[in-house]
Structures are given as structure tokens and as C-alpha cells.
Design a protein around this motif. Sequence first.
Motif, mmCIF file in Angstrom:
data_model
loop_
_atom_site.group_PDB
_atom_site.id
_atom_site.type_symbol
_atom_site.label_atom_id
_atom_site.label_comp_id
_atom_site.label_asym_id
_atom_site.label_seq_id
_atom_site.Cartn_x
_atom_site.Cartn_y
_atom_site.Cartn_z
ATOM 1 N N PRO A 1 -1.400 3.430 -2.940
ATOM 2 C CA PRO A 1 -2.852 2.898 -2.409
ATOM 3 C C PRO A 1 -3.262 3.502 -1.171
ATOM 4 O O PRO A 1 -4.457 3.545 -0.987
ATOM 5 C CB PRO A 1 -2.819 1.311 -2.667
ATOM 6 C CG PRO A 1 -1.733 1.048 -3.563
ATOM 7 C CD PRO A 1 -0.665 2.169 -3.518
ATOM 8 N N ILE A 2 -2.216 3.448 -0.208
ATOM 9 C CA ILE A 2 -2.635 4.022 0.951
ATOM 10 C C ILE A 2 -3.195 5.602 1.248
ATOM 11 O O ILE A 2 -3.698 5.840 2.188
ATOM 12 C CB ILE A 2 -1.206 4.003 2.065
ATOM 13 C CG1 ILE A 2 -1.650 4.183 3.600
ATOM 14 C CG2 ILE A 2 -0.249 4.802 1.895
ATOM 15 C CD1 ILE A 2 -0.649 3.500 4.637
ATOM 16 N N ALA B 1 0.642 -1.282 0.050
ATOM 17 C CA ALA B 1 -0.278 0.106 0.045
ATOM 18 C C ALA B 1 0.757 1.368 -0.148
ATOM 19 O O ALA B 1 0.435 2.319 -0.442
ATOM 20 C CB ALA B 1 -0.883 -0.068 1.171
ATOM 21 N N ILE C 1 -8.420 2.300 1.682
ATOM 22 C CA ILE C 1 -7.328 1.322 1.992
ATOM 23 C C ILE C 1 -6.987 1.620 3.470
ATOM 24 O O ILE C 1 -6.830 0.545 4.268
ATOM 25 C CB ILE C 1 -5.959 1.687 0.959
ATOM 26 C CG1 ILE C 1 -6.308 1.369 -0.511
ATOM 27 C CG2 ILE C 1 -4.713 0.976 1.613
ATOM 28 C CD1 ILE C 1 -6.548 -0.291 -0.456
#
Length: 493
Positions: A320-321, A311, A326
Motif C-alpha cells: 500500500p505504501i 502499509a 497512502i
Amino acid sequence: MIGQELSETGKRLFRDFPILRMLWESGRKRGIRETIDIVEKAEEFNRTFAVPRALELDMRMEKEPEYFDWEIMREACKYRFLSIFIPKQLGGIAGEFMVTNTSLLMDELCSGCSGIALAVGAHSLGVAPVITSGAMAHWDTVLKEIVEGELKRQPVTMAYAITEPSAGTDVEEPEYLERAKLSLEAKKVKGGYVLNGRKCFISDGSEAKYFTVCAALDRNRPLQTWTTFLVERDMEGFSTPRVELKMGQRASHAAELLFEDVFVPDSHVLGYEGDGMGNGILMIMAASRGPVGSIATGIARGALQHFLAWARTKRNGKRPIDEDRIRMNLADMWGMVQENRGLYMNNAMLGDAIFGKALDNPIMNLTLGLPSSLRTMSLMRNFLNSYYGKAMINAVLRYYLRDEDMTQLLETASLAKFSCADNAMELCSRALNLMGPEDSEERRWVEKCYRDAKLTQIYEGTNQLNRLVVNNIRFEETLRVEVPRPFKKGVMA
């Protein structure tokens, strides 16, 4: 002030497990220092040994299921992991927090590779019945051999054998054992017993030198005649004809054991005839299902760590984080890990409160304080293996181990086992779904964790059985652990 006394590992443990900080501040520093030391060793084991070879070993054993990396056990000897369940009086490292330390060790090791961890942990499962049955005649022989081998980095290991081809989870609960389709049977003969039949899916079964084996003396009355034996690999007629091709936790073998007229002497019966459900199954499950919960928790932690690394890595210019979905899932996953830890630590702390009294009391200390040369004399060994010697040991055990305490321990163990296993599967499944199909090293790790976690829903009794155990203890009050009683009559009379 606490921070100045603790390593980084200690600080992490106090942050993740406030109960450990409470014990430290209430004067239990010596025991908690031992706990921290064991976890530090597990961290080093993972960093220097397990993690660098885990994926390669997993792939190799998919193609070569009979291969076993003995360096796992030799490296475990270096850190004294093989004697974590052996009392200090016998040269082991089991101390004030034996069950807690075992659970935390498995949590930490499984965050690296649960297959490698199982190869180490299954050995302690084999050791456990020798301890809980009070089989003191074997403490200065088998357990001493394990300790001495460990110190020389020449591993001597044990395995626990209860599962049979047509009787798996059935044999772990009295109600189901009554109608289990058993294949292994022990027949009484002069001087001992002859075992014929099979056991299967036995962890470490192809490597162990000693086995704790449960068998019925009469397959038509399995519950009444269920008995625990100590079997040695070199006994004539014993073999391991098959090693399974496993889906997960591949670094640890699951083997079939074949008994063809295997003669086991009377001295190798652990407890009395018919004590097997008590000292060979329920007391062991009460002590081991909680650590299975910690195995699942370690796998979940490993998956979370690899998912977090994924992430935080940029993909198509974005991390993604940085997405709220997420971040919320990461919080959910950490919540699952901490929920698991609360459940298995409840069981571990209760286990230490119960077993601590049985292993550290005036009678036990006096006996183990005798010179080893005296304890190993044939006269002493013959007494300990005799009807009256076993009566003395069972009387001591029943004084310190109460039925109601062991029943509560089994309930907390089964609750931890199925809850932790299900949470681990949910966490790994969610991580894989969020990562999508794109290949990456992090995804390969999480995929391995998913396969590994599935096993925790199956061994030590399926999750379905463990739910029934909790129901039968908590709500129905139909299941009770009975600590073996002294002066028991022969079940085949």
C-alpha cells in the motif's frame, strides 16, 4: 558532538522536539538527561511488558471488567513511574522538568498501550492535589508511603475523584458547578466532616489506597463551599461497589465510589474550606489536561506505527505504501502527531516554569531540609494543619504562583487537550478507513487505538467544555484561576 553524548532515544527526542536540543545546548543538560532517561525507561517498559500483553489484556477485560493486573503497578514501581510527580526532596523523581517529563512519559507509554499507561498516570493525578494544595502535613506520611512502597515494588496508589453520577464535566468549571446536580455532600461535625453520596468513573478507583475527593459543604452553594478532602480506603463507610465495562483503555478501571457516613477528620482537608475550585479543580486541570493531550498523542503515534507496518506489507503482490494516496496520508498523520506535540509541550514547559518556582525556592527547601523526624512531630503536623499553618503555606504559594500565570496554564492545557484528542480520533479513523475491513494484527491494534482515543475526548472535561474554557479565558476574559489566599474565613460561618 551532540551525537557522541546521546543515546538513540536522545537523538530521536532532539529530532522530534527541537526545544529539548535548545535546552541541552543552553546549559540544562542535567535536567534533559533526566528527561531522556525517563523516556528510555518507558520504551523498555513498553517493549518488555506493555506491548506483549496489551491486546490479550484488552480482550480479557472486555469479558472480566473487574479483573485488574497488579503486575502493571509492580512493573511501574521498577521504573519509578509512581513518583514522577513527587519532589526529589521527598524521595520522588520530580525534577527540573516535572510536567514535561510526565507528558513525555505518557506520550511514550500510550504508544504501547494507553490502558496500561492510564493505570500508571491516573495515580499521579491523585497525587497532584496533595502537592498543589501545599498539604505538607501529608507529604511525610502519604507521599513517603508511596515512595517507600515503590522502592519495595509494593505499590501504594492514589486516585482523583470529582465526577458524580449527575455532574461530570459540570464540576470542572465555576459557571457550571453553580447549577450542577450534586449527589455527594460533606457536613461539618465535631472534629471533621461526614461525607455521603457517590462519585463515579474514577480511574484507579478500585485499586487506590488514598483518594483526593472534592465535595460541596452545601449543595445549594457548591462553588462557595467546594472543598478538597484526603480520603483513605479503610475509612468506615467507604466502598467501591461497581467497576465499569469500558469501551477503551480497559486495563485501567473506572470505578464508582460510595460514601455512607464516612468521617473525614479536619486534618484531611486540603487547604481551606471552599478552596476546592482553586486547588482541587482548576489548578489540577491546568497541570493535567496537557498530559491528557500527550496521552492522545501517544495513542495516535501507536496507530501510526501499526498503520505504517500494514502499509509496508505486501498484499496481493503490492505494498500500500507504494501508492501516493497512502504516502500523502502518512505525511498528514505525522503532521497531526507533531502538531499535538507542539501544543502539549507549550503547556508542559509553561507548567515547569510556574511550578518549578513553587517547589524549588528557599522557603520550600528550608522546610524540606529539616530532618524528617522533626517534620513528622505532632506539634509540626498540628501547626501545618492549623488555620495559621495553612495561611503560611497559601502565602508561599501565592508568592510563587500568580493568578495570571495559572490562568494562562489552564488555557494552554485546555487547548492541547481538545486539539490533541480530536487529532488522535481523526488519525485513527483515517487509518481504519484506508486499511479497509480485511482483518490483520495491525488492524486490530489500530481498532484498539480508535477505542482508546475516544476517551481522551471525554475525561478531564469534555472537549466541548475545554473549548469554552479557551474562549472564556482568551476572548471573553470571564474565567480566571485564583490561587487560594491565606487567612480565609470559614465558608459555613
